[in-house]
Design a protein around this motif. Sequence first.
Motif, mmCIF file in Angstrom:
data_model
loop_
_atom_site.group_PDB
_atom_site.id
_atom_site.type_symbol
_atom_site.label_atom_id
_atom_site.label_comp_id
_atom_site.label_asym_id
_atom_site.label_seq_id
_atom_site.Cartn_x
_atom_site.Cartn_y
_atom_site.Cartn_z
ATOM 1 N N ASP A 77 93.690 44.041 60.914
ATOM 2 C CA ASP A 77 93.943 44.068 62.359
ATOM 3 C C ASP A 77 95.405 44.375 62.682
ATOM 4 O O ASP A 77 95.705 45.039 63.687
ATOM 5 C CB ASP A 77 93.513 42.741 62.982
ATOM 6 C CG ASP A 77 92.002 42.600 63.036
ATOM 7 O OD1 ASP A 77 91.301 43.625 62.851
ATOM 8 O OD2 ASP A 77 91.507 41.475 63.249
ATOM 9 N N HIS A 78 96.336 43.897 61.864
ATOM 10 C CA HIS A 78 97.755 44.246 62.095
ATOM 11 C C HIS A 78 97.979 45.739 61.904
ATOM 12 O O HIS A 78 98.794 46.342 62.615
ATOM 13 C CB HIS A 78 98.651 43.455 61.148
ATOM 14 C CG HIS A 78 99.121 42.148 61.721
ATOM 15 N ND1 HIS A 78 99.801 42.048 62.915
ATOM 16 C CD2 HIS A 78 99.005 40.863 61.266
ATOM 17 C CE1 HIS A 78 100.085 40.785 63.172
ATOM 18 N NE2 HIS A 78 99.600 40.035 62.185
ATOM 19 N N LYS A 79 97.260 46.322 60.957
ATOM 20 C CA LYS A 79 97.410 47.760 60.736
ATOM 21 C C LYS A 79 96.932 48.546 61.951
ATOM 22 O O LYS A 79 97.487 49.588 62.301
ATOM 23 C CB LYS A 79 96.630 48.166 59.492
ATOM 24 C CG LYS A 79 96.809 49.627 59.109
ATOM 25 C CD LYS A 79 96.095 49.937 57.804
ATOM 26 C CE LYS A 79 96.324 51.398 57.408
ATOM 27 N NZ LYS A 79 95.634 51.731 56.140
ATOM 28 N N LEU A 80 95.886 48.045 62.619
ATOM 29 C CA LEU A 80 95.321 48.749 63.765
ATOM 30 C C LEU A 80 96.080 48.465 65.062
ATOM 31 O O LEU A 80 96.295 49.358 65.881
ATOM 32 C CB LEU A 80 93.852 48.365 63.943
ATOM 33 C CG LEU A 80 92.871 48.902 62.904
ATOM 34 C CD1 LEU A 80 91.464 48.373 63.176
ATOM 35 C CD2 LEU A 80 92.846 50.440 62.911
ATOM 36 N N TYR A 81 96.480 47.196 65.269
ATOM 37 C CA TYR A 81 97.022 46.809 66.569
ATOM 38 C C TYR A 81 98.471 46.337 66.523
ATOM 39 O O TYR A 81 99.060 46.061 67.581
ATOM 40 C CB TYR A 81 96.159 45.682 67.173
ATOM 41 C CG TYR A 81 94.689 46.010 67.132
ATOM 42 C CD1 TYR A 81 94.156 47.041 67.897
ATOM 43 C CD2 TYR A 81 93.828 45.297 66.300
ATOM 44 C CE1 TYR A 81 92.808 47.349 67.855
ATOM 45 C CE2 TYR A 81 92.476 45.589 66.250
ATOM 46 C CZ TYR A 81 91.974 46.619 67.020
ATOM 47 O OH TYR A 81 90.641 46.923 66.958
#
Length: 628
Positions: free
Chosen positions: A172-176
Motif C-alpha cells: 500500500d505504501h508503494k501505491l499510495y
Amino acid sequence: LTGRPVLAADEMATSNRDMNMATILAIVAVAVIFIVSFKSAARPLLAMSALVMGIAWTYGFVTLVFGTLNLLSIVFAIILVGSSIEYGIHVVARYQEELAKHRHIDEAVKKMLLAVGKADLTSAATTAGAFAALLFTNFKALQQLGAIAGMGIVFCLTSMLVVLPAMLVLRDHKLYGNRAVPAWATPKPALKITFITKCYNRPGALLVGAIVLTLAIAPFARKVTFDFNLLNLQAKGMESVEYEKKLITESDESTWFANSVAGTPQGSAEMSAKFRALPVVKKVDDITTIVPLDQKARMFLIRRMAPAFSGIAAQRPRVDAAVDAKGLVESMLRFDGSLERLEEEAFSAGRIDAVEELEGLRERLTGLARNIEETPEAAARIEGYQKELFADLHDKLSLLASGMDPKQLKMKDLPESIVRRFVSPNGKYAIYVTPKEDIWNPQNLEQFVREIRAVDPEVLGTPVEVYESGRIMIRAFLISGLLAFVLIFVLAFLDFRSVRAAMMAALPLLLGGLWLVSFMGLFRVPFNLANFFAIPIIIGVGVDSGVHIIHRLKQERELTALARATGTSVMLTALTNAIGFGMMMIASHRGIAGLGEIMAIGTICCAVAALLVMPPIAWRFLGFYRGR
C-alpha cells in the motif's frame, strides 16, 4: 497381487496422490472465495502467499525432524489450509475496516494488530494445543501428526501476523505513499451478515430454535457406529483390494494370519494341535506339517499298503472302447430322476439351500445330456476325454505306487526357502494360524484374536497388530480429545480472565460437535479409523470463532459490531474451512474422502453455532463486557 505389503503400498500411493491434488485444489478454491468475498485480488493473494509460506516452513520442519510422512500425517498440509487461512482473513478484513476509518496505512495496521492479534494468538494456541494433545498418546503416527500440525499452526500464525502485515504495508505504501488511502481502495466485503445480526433482536426465538433443533436431532447421536473394516477405507477398483475380497469369498486362503513361536518341533506340534481345535481356525501350518514327528508310524502303514499297489504301474488301462452316447444319455437322465427325488426330500425337510444347489446341478446335467444328443461329434469328443482321463489316472497311480517304499524325511532335505519360513536362525519354530472367517470384519477379528490368545497369550501377526492398533488409536483419540478440550478451556480462561467468557467461547464447539454427531447418526455416516481423527481437528478449529466473537464484543461492547469485519470473517472462515477440508472428498481413498466430509460438516455446524446461537447468549451472560 494382493496382501498386506501390496495393500499398504497402494494405500500410501493413493493417499499421497489424493492429498497432493486436494491440497492444491483447496488453496485455489480458498483463494477464489477470498478474492470474490473481498471484491479485490491483491490483499487476499498476499494472505494466500503468507499461508503458502507457513506451509513451506512446515515442510522444512518435517524434513529436518522426521524425514518422512505417514498415512495420518500426510494430511497436514490441507489441515493447515483449512485451519490457518482464518488468521489471514481476520487480518485482511480488520485491516481494511481500519483503513476505511483512518485512511492511513500505518495507523490501520497498528489498530488491526492490536484488535485481532490477541484473538489470533489465542485461536492459534487453542488449535495448536489440540494437536499437541496428540503427543500424549502412545500411537506414533498420531504423535507425528500432532507435532507437525501443531508446529504448522505456529508457522502459519507467525507468517500471518508478521509477514502478511509487512507485505500489506509495503504494497500500500508503494501505491499510495504517505497520502490518505482513497475510499475505493478499501472495498467492503461482498459477504455481508447483517441478516444474521438482525436476528439478535429476537434472542429468545434464536434460543428456542436452537433448543428445538438440538432436541430433534440429538437422539440420532446414539445411532453413530464405528466401522473398523480397513478394506472399506481403500479406493474402489484397486487390484489389491479386489483380489483381497476375491480371496476371502472364493478361496481357502487368507493374506492375514497369526504367528506363534515354539522352542522345539514337539512344542510346535502340540501348539498347532491346540490351534486346530479352535472353531475360528481354518488351517495351521508348521514345520511338522512338512516333516512329521511320527514318520516311522506312517512309513509302517504305507509299507503295509504297498502290496495292494504292486503292479499298478505296469498295467495300462484300456481306453480304446467306443463310447455309447445313447446309453450315457440314458444314465444321465436316470441320475437326474434320482436328483429330483432327492430335491423333493430336501424341500420337505426345509433345506432350501440344498434345493437351490440341486436345481443348479440338474440344469447343468440335463443341459449336458441335451448337448450330447444334439451334437454329432459328441461321442468322438467324449472318447478323447476318456482317453486323456485314464492316461492321467495311470500316471497318478504310478506315482503313488512309486512311493510305497518311503525314506525318512529330514530337515536338511528341504529347500532353504521352506526351512527359512518355519525355522529361525536361532532355532525357534514358527506356527502360522489362518482364520476361518473374514477377519476384515471387526467382530470376526476380535473373536479370532481372543480365542488364539487363549492358546498362546504371546501370539503375534497382522490380525493382532490391526486389532491392537485400532483399540490404541480409539483410546488415543478419546484421550487427546479430552486433553485438547481442557487445554483449550484453560487457554481461553487465561485470555479472557473469566470462566464465563471461556465457557461462551467454547459453546460453539460443544453445540457444533453435538450437531455433527447427530447428523452423522441421522444420515448413517459411521466413524472409522480415518475420519475419527477429525475430532481433535474440530476441537482445535471449532473454538476459534467463539474466541474472535468474544474479543469483538469485549472491544466494541455492542452486538451490531459483529456485522462488520469480525462476523464477516467468521462466516468467510467457515466457508473456506468447509471448502478447504471438503476438497478431501474428491479423494479416491474413501477414508480421506470421509475425513473431508466430517470436517466440512463439523466446521459448518460450529460456525452456525458461533454466529447464530452464541452471541445473544454471551451478550446476556457477559454483562460486564457491556460496561456494567
